[in-house]
Design a protein around this motif. Structure first.
Motif, PDB file in Angstrom:
ATOM      1  N   ALA A  10       0.829  -1.210   0.000  1.00  0.00           N
ATOM      2  CA  ALA A  10       0.000   0.000   0.000  1.00  0.00           C
ATOM      3  C   ALA A  10       0.856   1.250   0.000  1.00  0.00           C
ATOM      4  O   ALA A  10       2.015   1.223   0.418  1.00  0.00           O
ATOM      5  CB  ALA A  10      -0.897  -0.001   1.237  1.00  0.00           C
ATOM      6  N   ASP A  34      -9.976   1.889   2.785  1.00  0.00           N
ATOM      7  CA  ASP A  34      -8.664   1.355   3.184  1.00  0.00           C
ATOM      8  C   ASP A  34      -8.798   0.548   4.473  1.00  0.00           C
ATOM      9  O   ASP A  34      -8.146  -0.486   4.659  1.00  0.00           O
ATOM     10  CB  ASP A  34      -7.665   2.496   3.409  1.00  0.00           C
ATOM     11  N   ALA A  67      -1.951   3.660   3.424  1.00  0.00           N
ATOM     12  CA  ALA A  67      -1.210   2.508   3.959  1.00  0.00           C
ATOM     13  C   ALA A  67      -1.335   2.460   5.482  1.00  0.00           C
ATOM     14  O   ALA A  67      -1.519   1.396   6.080  1.00  0.00           O
ATOM     15  CB  ALA A  67       0.250   2.602   3.543  1.00  0.00           C
TER      16      ALA A  67
END
Ligand code: NAX
Ligand code: K
Length: 504
Positions: free
Chosen positions: A251, A438, A260
């Motif tokens: 990521a 995410d 990330a």
């Protein structure tokens, strides 16, 4: 929980009538009295009520409900179709049972003075699951004037005019504030295009034959708390971190390291044993400081991810959050797909890069999880679809390529390789915020690394993500909610799922 189609509900009605046995009119009475019981729990008898009834059994329900309300001292009027219209047997029986004290109106009485609607609560019993075409004529006009009024509307079974399991042909659909639906949820309640017609909805059980429903083949399911609890595994005191899996998260790019960080934190909060994050060069120190629990692997490139690390040690890989669409990263994604043999979850730019390939989906190992939002899904499908056609396309894609696909949104639809669709029941509009996706990737990655199958990880992860978002919204409100709040409420979500039940 099974989501039955209109024809399956009819079948279950008929079976119950024959096998219980119970007369059709008595089953209608049971439905009406269950509706009534729930109605009086929520509404007081102060506001006048107008029950608008159509010609079929939905209208019959409405007449029986009006009678029960009248007996319990509510001020009730009913509206029925003009006398020349054909009505069902059970409608006529309930019409005959109507107490003489109830004022009966015809559509014209309302159309001539629609202002009377502003002072009443409307119970909408015009059409139910028997709807077979767009509503026209006087009842269509009634829907229009009710929608234009300030009346609070409670629909019986389904908002009138809304097709329960196909795209509705017209916009002459009752706009309900609440819907009390019999026995099982209807598919139209769960689609972005139609869910708003139902307002808040809830299920009113009417004891249709359990044996009949259990035996029915079904492709659509609601992921209720009970179902999801059945997926979550207990931990034994003798397990150690090696038992909970090693995950590799790929990521981040130069401008998007936050993605990330979010995915990694969510992964760690979802029970993974060990997490390594593959990130661009020079980003290690940022990650090590923000997430000391995660290990890192630095890519030789500073701007993007370009090189495949040794993947052998990992039970699962997550790729996509914040990776951008650089050529090198595209090559890397294809390498992961072609070389890694463990379970994969792909999100965000991972999906966009996949959509750029000629037949990218065909390259994916079976069991891969994709987590597109509506736009990403259109890109993957290489065409834009809406409503029930989008659901069909989703089911086909999961089945054809043997994938688990989470189509994100309200009631996220999780399509599995066996052709089934599972609608999620947690989450709220506050979660439509940057980084929320995410977080979902991180949760699913952790579950895959712990050995959950991709079917389980997709459903359980989606549910936990929504539940954490609901916990966060309960504490902070929907407006202020940011993706980090979802992560910080993951412990509550896990605790809720492992303690006493209080969700549907
Ligand atoms: N025994 C049963 O089958 C039960 C049925 N129940 C109620 O019955 C409802 C289903 O009843 P019905 O099957 O009678 O159907 P509806 O009451 O939904 O519709 C009435 C009839 O109108 C006709 N129709 C369909 N679309 C039309 C349109 N656009 N314009 C004019 N006419 C149209 C059809 O012949 C249809 O059967 C359920 O939604 C539920 O409310 C409940 O009472 C529970 C028990
Ligand atoms: K209705």
């Amino acid at each position: 929980m099974k989501i039955l189609s209109a024809s399956q509900i009819r079948e279950a009605d008929a079976y119950t009538i024959q096998q219980e046995p119970i007369k059709s009119i008595d089953l209608m009475e049971r439905a009406a009295s269950r509706f009534f019981q729930r109605f009086v729990e929520k509404f007081s008898s102060e506001k006048p009520i107008l029950v608008v009834c159509g010609p079929g059994n939905n209208g019959g329900d409405g007449l029986a409900i009006a009678r029960l309300l009248y007996w319990h001292k509510f001020q009730v009027k009913v509206m029925v179709p003009s006398p020349t219209k054909k009505t069902s047997d059970d409608f006529r029986t309930n019409y005959q049972r109507l107490p003489s004290g109830i004022v009966v109106l015809y559509p014209d009485d309302i159309l001539q003075s629609p202002q009377q609607l502003d002072t009443v609560l409307v119970i909408d019993a015009l059409f139910g699951t028997g709807l077979s075409r767009a509503i026209e004529g006087e009842l269509a006009q009634i829907i229009q004037v009710i929608n234009a009024s300030s009346a609070y509307v409670v629909s019986v079974d389904i908002p009138s005019g809304l097709s329960s399991d196909s795209d509705s042909e017209s916009d002459r659909i009752m706009q309900a504030d609440e819907t009390f639906t019999f026995e099982a949820p209807k598919r139209a309640f769960l689609l972005p295009e139609t869910h708003a017609y139902c307002g808040r909805w809830e299920i009113i059980p009417i004891d249709l034959s359990k044996a009949c429903i259990e035996a029915m083949e079904c492709t659509h399911f609601l992921s209720t708390e009970q179902v999801i609890r059945g997926l979550l595994r207990n931990r034994s005191p003798f397990q150690h971190k090696g038992d909970f899996g090693r995950a590799l998260l790929m990521a981040g790019a130069k401008q998007t390291l936050g993605a990330a960080v979010l995915a990694a934190k969510a992964c760690l909060r979802s029970g993974v044993g060990l997490l390594r994050v593959h990130i661009p060069k020079d980003a290690s120190s940022i990650l090590n400081v923000t997430i000391p629990e995660a290990m890192t692997w630095e890519d030789p490139q500073a701007d993007c991810l370009s090189q495949l690390p040794d993947t052998e040690a990992y039970q699962a890989i997550g790729i996509g959050p914040g990776i951008g669409q650089a050529k090198e990263t595209e090559k890397l994604l294809l390498q992961v797909i072609q070389q890694y043999r463990g379970p994969l979850v792909i999100d965000a730019d991972g999906l966009n890069l996949l959509a750029k390939q000629k037949d990218g989906l065909a390259l994916l190992p079976p069991g891969t999880i994709l987590t597109p939002h509506l736009k990403e899904f259109s890109r993957l499908a290489k065409k834009e679809t809406f409503g029930f056609k989008r659901l069909d396309a989703l089911q086909e894609m999961a089945q054809k390529y043997q994938l688990s696909i989470v189509l994100k949104g309200a009631y996220s639809a999780v399509a599995l390789a066996d052709g089934s669709l599972h609608f999620n029941t947690t989450g709220n509009p506050g979660m439509a915020t940057a980084g929320s996706g995410d977080v979902l990737t991180g949760i699913i990655l952790a579950l895959l690394a712990q050995g959950y199958s991709s079917d389980q990880a997709a459903r359980l992860g989606t549910y936990l993500h929504g539940l954490a978002g609901d916990c966060a919204a309960a504490e902070l409100g929907q407006e202020a909610l940011i993706a980090s709040d979802i992560i910080s409420h993951l412990p509550h979500a896990f605790k809720m799922l492992t303690s006493a039940s209080n969700h549907i």
